[in-house]
Each structure stands twice: as structure tokens, then as C-alpha cells.
Design a protein around this motif. Structure first.
Motif, mmCIF file in Angstrom:
data_model
loop_
_atom_site.group_PDB
_atom_site.id
_atom_site.type_symbol
_atom_site.label_atom_id
_atom_site.label_comp_id
_atom_site.label_asym_id
_atom_site.label_seq_id
_atom_site.Cartn_x
_atom_site.Cartn_y
_atom_site.Cartn_z
ATOM 1 N N GLU A 94 0.824 -1.211 0.000
ATOM 2 C CA GLU A 94 0.000 0.000 0.000
ATOM 3 C C GLU A 94 0.858 1.260 0.000
ATOM 4 O OE1 GLU A 94 -3.535 -0.198 -0.301
ATOM 5 O OE2 GLU A 94 -2.638 -2.126 -0.867
ATOM 6 N N LEU A 95 2.008 1.200 0.676
ATOM 7 C CA LEU A 95 2.923 2.341 0.625
ATOM 8 C C LEU A 95 3.414 2.580 -0.798
ATOM 9 C CD1 LEU A 95 5.108 1.791 3.840
ATOM 10 C CD2 LEU A 95 3.328 3.511 3.489
ATOM 11 N N GLU A 96 3.605 1.500 -1.523
ATOM 12 C CA GLU A 96 4.052 1.637 -2.913
ATOM 13 C C GLU A 96 3.019 2.374 -3.751
ATOM 14 O OE1 GLU A 96 6.511 -1.117 -6.049
ATOM 15 O OE2 GLU A 96 5.141 -2.100 -4.646
ATOM 16 N N GLN A 97 1.755 2.185 -3.422
ATOM 17 C CA GLN A 97 0.685 2.838 -4.175
ATOM 18 C C GLN A 97 0.626 4.341 -3.933
ATOM 19 O OE1 GLN A 97 -1.306 1.305 -6.502
ATOM 20 N NE2 GLN A 97 0.063 -0.431 -6.156
ATOM 21 N N ILE A 98 1.124 4.801 -2.778
ATOM 22 C CA ILE A 98 1.067 6.238 -2.486
ATOM 23 C C ILE A 98 2.427 6.905 -2.649
ATOM 24 C CG2 ILE A 98 -0.877 5.932 -0.894
ATOM 25 C CD1 ILE A 98 1.121 6.363 1.424
ATOM 26 N N ALA A 99 3.389 6.168 -3.182
ATOM 27 C CA ALA A 99 4.723 6.732 -3.410
ATOM 28 C C ALA A 99 4.622 7.956 -4.324
ATOM 29 C CB ALA A 99 5.647 5.688 -4.029
ATOM 30 N N GLY A 100 5.308 9.018 -3.945
ATOM 31 C CA GLY A 100 5.315 10.232 -4.739
ATOM 32 C C GLY A 100 4.157 11.169 -4.483
ATOM 33 N N LYS A 101 3.214 10.763 -3.651
ATOM 34 C CA LYS A 101 2.063 11.621 -3.345
ATOM 35 C C LYS A 101 1.714 11.551 -1.858
ATOM 36 C CE LYS A 101 -0.802 7.922 -5.320
ATOM 37 N NZ LYS A 101 -1.874 7.581 -6.280
ATOM 38 N N ASN A 102 2.741 11.693 -1.018
ATOM 39 C CA ASN A 102 2.546 11.621 0.425
ATOM 40 C C ASN A 102 3.536 12.535 1.118
ATOM 41 O OD1 ASN A 102 4.964 9.928 1.707
ATOM 42 N ND2 ASN A 102 4.497 9.087 -0.324
ATOM 43 N N VAL A 103 3.291 12.769 2.410
ATOM 44 C CA VAL A 103 4.192 13.587 3.235
ATOM 45 C C VAL A 103 4.623 12.814 4.476
ATOM 46 C CG1 VAL A 103 3.286 15.793 2.416
ATOM 47 C CG2 VAL A 103 2.223 14.693 4.403
ATOM 48 N N VAL A 104 4.637 11.483 4.387
ATOM 49 C CA VAL A 104 4.977 10.632 5.529
ATOM 50 C C VAL A 104 6.394 10.939 6.007
ATOM 51 C CG1 VAL A 104 5.361 8.260 6.297
ATOM 52 C CG2 VAL A 104 3.406 8.796 4.827
ATOM 53 N N GLU A 105 6.516 11.151 7.326
ATOM 54 C CA GLU A 105 7.813 11.452 7.934
ATOM 55 C C GLU A 105 8.342 10.306 8.784
ATOM 56 O OE1 GLU A 105 7.348 15.029 10.141
ATOM 57 O OE2 GLU A 105 7.070 16.301 8.374
ATOM 58 N N ASP A 125 12.394 -1.784 2.494
ATOM 59 C CA ASP A 125 13.536 -1.006 2.020
ATOM 60 C C ASP A 125 13.387 -0.696 0.529
ATOM 61 O OD1 ASP A 125 16.472 -0.231 2.953
ATOM 62 O OD2 ASP A 125 16.639 -1.037 0.920
ATOM 63 N N ARG A 126 12.937 -1.686 -0.228
ATOM 64 C CA ARG A 126 12.767 -1.498 -1.672
ATOM 65 C C ARG A 126 11.739 -0.423 -1.996
ATOM 66 N NH1 ARG A 126 9.052 -3.006 -4.992
ATOM 67 N NH2 ARG A 126 8.064 -4.387 -3.448
ATOM 68 N N VAL A 127 10.616 -0.455 -1.301
ATOM 69 C CA VAL A 127 9.549 0.515 -1.564
ATOM 70 C C VAL A 127 9.979 1.923 -1.176
ATOM 71 C CG1 VAL A 127 7.233 1.242 -0.847
ATOM 72 C CG2 VAL A 127 7.680 -1.160 -1.398
ATOM 73 N N LEU A 128 10.593 2.053 0.012
ATOM 74 C CA LEU A 128 10.967 3.378 0.489
ATOM 75 C C LEU A 128 12.114 3.986 -0.316
ATOM 76 C CD1 LEU A 128 10.784 2.857 4.368
ATOM 77 C CD2 LEU A 128 9.056 3.845 2.861
ATOM 78 N N SER A 129 12.883 3.166 -0.993
ATOM 79 C CA SER A 129 14.040 3.668 -1.734
ATOM 80 C C SER A 129 13.692 4.208 -3.114
ATOM 81 C CB SER A 129 15.088 2.556 -1.883
ATOM 82 O OG SER A 129 14.595 1.496 -2.695
ATOM 83 N N GLN A 130 12.432 4.116 -3.508
ATOM 84 C CA GLN A 130 12.028 4.628 -4.816
ATOM 85 C C GLN A 130 12.346 6.118 -4.907
ATOM 86 O OE1 GLN A 130 8.002 3.661 -5.995
ATOM 87 N NE2 GLN A 130 8.058 1.696 -4.948
ATOM 88 N N GLY A 131 12.951 6.536 -5.972
ATOM 89 C CA GLY A 131 13.321 7.931 -6.142
ATOM 90 C C GLY A 131 12.138 8.871 -6.051
ATOM 91 N N GLY A 132 12.156 9.762 -5.076
ATOM 92 C CA GLY A 132 11.065 10.719 -4.896
ATOM 93 C C GLY A 132 9.797 10.129 -4.332
ATOM 94 N N GLY A 133 9.836 8.867 -3.927
ATOM 95 C CA GLY A 133 8.619 8.222 -3.427
ATOM 96 C C GLY A 133 8.193 8.715 -2.059
ATOM 97 N N PHE A 134 9.192 8.967 -1.192
ATOM 98 C CA PHE A 134 8.909 9.424 0.173
ATOM 99 C C PHE A 134 9.883 10.549 0.517
ATOM 100 C CE2 PHE A 134 7.244 5.226 -0.281
ATOM 101 C CZ PHE A 134 6.046 5.242 0.410
ATOM 102 N N PRO A 135 9.660 11.716 -0.078
ATOM 103 C CA PRO A 135 10.635 12.811 0.038
ATOM 104 C C PRO A 135 10.736 13.425 1.422
ATOM 105 C CG PRO A 135 8.655 13.557 -1.097
ATOM 106 C CD PRO A 135 8.524 12.072 -0.951
ATOM 107 N N PHE A 136 9.737 13.215 2.273
ATOM 108 C CA PHE A 136 9.741 13.836 3.598
ATOM 109 C C PHE A 136 10.129 12.850 4.704
ATOM 110 C CE2 PHE A 136 6.762 16.177 0.946
ATOM 111 C CZ PHE A 136 7.175 17.487 1.142
ATOM 112 N N LEU A 137 10.470 11.636 4.341
ATOM 113 C CA LEU A 137 10.763 10.596 5.325
ATOM 114 C C LEU A 137 11.944 10.991 6.204
ATOM 115 C CD1 LEU A 137 9.811 7.746 6.172
ATOM 116 C CD2 LEU A 137 11.601 6.819 4.671
ATOM 117 N N GLN A 138 11.755 10.885 7.536
ATOM 118 C CA GLN A 138 12.794 11.255 8.491
ATOM 119 C C GLN A 138 13.271 10.082 9.333
ATOM 120 O OE1 GLN A 138 11.486 14.567 10.874
ATOM 121 N NE2 GLN A 138 11.058 15.871 9.110
ATOM 122 N N SER A 139 12.367 9.154 9.649
ATOM 123 C CA SER A 139 12.779 8.041 10.510
ATOM 124 C C SER A 139 11.964 6.790 10.227
ATOM 125 C CB SER A 139 12.630 8.425 11.992
ATOM 126 O OG SER A 139 11.267 8.535 12.345
#
Length: 410
Positions: free
Chosen positions: A311-322, A347-361
Motif C-alpha cells: 500500500e505504501l508503494e501505491q502512495i509513493a510520490g504523493k505523500n508527506v509521511v515522515e 527497504d525497496r519501496v521506500l528507496s524509490q526515487g522521490g517516493g517518500f521525500p519527507f521521510l525522516q525516521s
């Protein structure tokens, strides 16, 4: 020189600041001593001493009861009621009603109300219809004359859904071991003109279906019992309830400013697959900062992420998850999968370029509860997962990553 012979004194506003600091440390002993030191300090200390009151209607071996004692205190000095802002009231299932004290209070904003069993069984619940009428009437008066913004109900069965129409100022709601029913609300309760607009909702082991309904396709939703459009924090925990996602889904649909989503439970009760990305309100994708998940794994076949990664993969690039927090519990002497490809998917999903630009932790904690099995080998394999399955997270200087394995005896 005469001025130096006068006793030193502090301005009252400074004294007030000192007492506020003492109260912030919850140092009741010091506050009580200060209240006895001076008639000037007495009302200043009372404001903190009685700001939160916890009452239990249990009658001990000597015949004493907190509710009765507090009733005598109010009879002696009614002004004490003016200081109370938070009230915790615990009744005893199937017992005689305690003296009515709720109707004497007028300035409470936070209210905890529920029941426990008498004796050694602390897991019982009270049926709403069997609550003594005197207590219900006192409760109705209390609700009417206090602007309650926080409500915590626990261990009550068949609570009328209409009760929540009585809390126009409610912002935070906690339900623990509560079932909601469509039965009529009798008594002196009044109905507010509009549904309470919640900003925080916590549900644990509760059936709240009548409060939150998903309308049929093409059918306009009737006036809701709760206004969840402004919900910012939603937490839901469940033990063996296959209908829980029927509660989660409609909440995700209507909440327009969700900031924190926290779910706990086991598969298949909690399963994100085909639910999260399709149901979450598009406006909440612009506000959701924190995702917390507490899966309870019982077999090696279960996904340790309960299909959250898909489900995270589906919202990649359109989220502000930190922040993503995962606390994965392994049931007693069971095993979860140690297949690297299944753990690596996060790790694979979160590493998508620009998928989670606001991720902090990203925080992952695996707790293995065991009774008799040797767990050293299993622990070693989990430690290897930390090293081999999260190369992007471990190497990203912009994201704080932790993976911890804890072994706990049952």
C-alpha cells in the motif's frame, strides 16, 4: 535600615509560577504541605491538588469508599468542585450505587468512566441497561453541565449510540472494551444540535459499528453520530475481530486531515492489502505524517508488515509521511518468516526515487515472546535481517533508521 528588618516576601504571581512547576512534577506531597502553610496559598494549591480526581466506588474491608468520602468532602466545602478539571470514575459491576457526586461538578473537561468486576476477576464488563438509574441520572446531569472535550469509556456493553449526541464539545474519544448498540437512550440525557467534531479517536477491543457506518454505493450518508472529517489521530487495536477493517475503512475515507494512523492486531483481522491506498482520503495524503503498526505474528506464512508495503508503494510520490514505526510481536514459542525477500520489501519501496521525500525516521522493533524454546538461532537470523535487508535505510544519512530485536520471557 528598617526596610531590611521586614520579612522577605515574593509576589503572588511568582509564587503561582513556583506552584505550577511543582504541579508539573506531580509532587502532591509538596502541594499539600504548601496548602497548610498559609491561607493565601490554600486556594492556589487546591487548584492543582484537585485538578484531577480519581474515584473508585469499591467498598474496602473497613467499609470505606472513595466516592462516599469525596461526597462528604464536597458537602463540607462545595467550592472544591470548582477546581476539578479531570475526573476518573470507576464503578464496580453489579454493585449497589455509590452516593451521587457527578451532578455536583460543573467545570470538568476530561472524563473517564467505566467499570471493573469485584473480587479477583478484573476483566468483567457492565451492561448499560443494568447501570443503576441513580447513577445514570447523575451521569446525565453531569454531561449536560460540563463542557467535556475528552471522554474515555471502558468495559461497558451495549452503550446507546445516541449517548454520543450529548457531547457537542467532544474532541478526544477513547473506547476500551466497549460495545455500541442502537438501543434507545432513556433518562434525562439531552441531545446536542450537532455531532461532536473529533480530532483524536482511540478504539481498543471495541465494537463500534453503529457509530461509524460505511454507506452503500449511491446512498447518501445520514447524519453521523461522530463528525470525523477533522480527525488528526486515529488509533485502533484489536484481538480477534474479523470486522475491524469495516471500521477502519470508513474512517480513512472521511478523515480529511489525518496526521497519525496507528493500528495493532494480527492477520487476517488487520490487513492493509487493497485497503489503505484506495480508502484513505486524498486530503489526508497531504497531512499524514506518522504511520504506526503493531503486528502480532503467529505463523511463518504471515507478512511481517501485514501488507503495508504494497500500500505504501501505491502512495509513493504523493505523500508527506515522515515517520514509520513498526513494533512486530512474535507470539509465544512461534516463528515469523526470516525470508530476506519479504523483509527487504520495505527497504525497496521506500528507496524509490522521490517516493517518500519527507521521510525522516523508520523504526523497527521485533519482540520475541518465548516460554521454553531455545531462541538463540532465531535471534541470530533476525539480526542478520537487520544487516542484509535494509541497505538503503542503513546507508541514507537523511533517514534515521533503527532495527532492534528483543527477547522477552513470558
Amino acid at each position: 535600615m528598617a526596610a531590611f528588618n521586614q520579612p522577605a516576601s515574593l509576589p503572588l504571581d511568582v509564587v503561582e509560577l513556583v506552584l505550577a512547576e511543582v504541579a508539573s512534577d506531580n509532587d502532591m506531597a509538596t502541594l499539600k504541605n504548601c496548602s497548610l502553610a498559609s491561607s493565601v496559598l490554600l486556594p492556589m494549591c487546591r487548584k492543582y491538588i484537585f485538578s484531577k480526581v480519581e474515584l473508585d466506588s469499591t467498598v474496602d474491608h473497613s467499609g470505606a469508599c472513595q466516592v462516599r468520602q469525596f461526597k462528604r468532602l464536597l458537602d463540607h466545602d462545595p467550592s472544591i468542585a470548582n477546581y476539578i478539571r479531570a475526573l476518573d470514575y470507576t464503578g464496580v459491576c453489579d454493585s449497589k450505587p455509590a452516593p451521587p457526586v457527578l451532578k455536583h461538578l460543573r467545570r470538568v473537561t476530561s472524563f473517564t468512566f467505566g467499570f471493573r468486576s469485584s473480587g479477583y476477576n478484573l476483566g468483567g464488563t457492565q451492561e448499560w441497561k443494568t447501570i443503576p438509574s441513580a447513577l445514570k441520572n447523575s451521569l446525565a446531569t453531569f454531561i449536560r453541565y460540563n463542557k467535556l472535550t475528552t471522554l474515555h469509556l471502558f468495559r461497558i456493553q451495549s452503550v446507546p449510540a445516541a449517548l454520543f449526541n450529548c457531547f457537542p464539545h467532544l474532541r478526544k474519544l477513547v473506547l476500551y472494551c466497549v460495545t455500541i448498540s442502537n438501543i434507545s437512550l432513556y433518562g434525562k440525557f439531552f441531545k446536542a444540535k450537532k455531532a461532536p467534531k473529533l480530532v483524536s479517536l482511540f478504539i481498543k477491543n471495541s465494537n463500534v459499528g453503529p457509530l461509524i457506518k460505511l454507506p452503500a454505493k449511491g446512498v447518501q450518508m445520514s447524519e453521523p453520530m461522530l463528525d470525523l472529517t477533522s480527525l488528526e489521530k486515529f488509533e485502533c487495536g484489536v484481538d480477534e475481530d474479523p470486522t475491524v477493517m469495516n471500521i477502519v475503512r470508513p474512517i480513512l475515507k472521511v478523515a480529511e486531515s489525518l496526521r497519525c494512523l496507528a493500528l495493532s492486531g494480527s492477520h487476517p483481522d488487520i490487513d492493509f492489502l487493497g485497503v489503505f491506498s484506495s480508502d484513505i482520503n486524498h486530503r489526508s495524503l497531504e497531512t499524514l505524517k506518522t504511520v504506526r503498526l503493531h503486528p502480532m505474528i503467529e505463523t511463518q506464512e504471515e507478512d511481517p508488515y501485514l501488507n503495508l508495503t504494497a500500500e505504501l508503494e501505491q502512495i509513493a510520490g504523493k505523500n508527506v509521511v515522515e515517520d514509520i514505526v513498526l513494533c512486530i510481536s512474535i507470539e509465544t514459542d512461534r516463528r515469523c518468516t526470516t525470508d530476506a525477500s519479504r523483509w527487504n520489501q520495505l527497504d525497496r519501496v521506500l528507496s524509490q526515487g522521490g517516493g517518500f521525500p519527507f521521510l525522516q525516521s523508520v523504526e523497527i522493533k521485533v519482540i520475541v515472546y518465548h516460554w521454553s524454546r531455545e531462541v538463540a538461532d532465531f535471534q541470530s537470523r533476525l539480526e542478520e535481517i537487520r544487516v542484509s535487508c535494509f541497505p538503503w535505510l542503513r546507508g541514507n544519512k537523511d533517514v534515521e533508521f533503527s532495527f532492534e530485536v528483543a527477547i522477552e520471557d513470558v
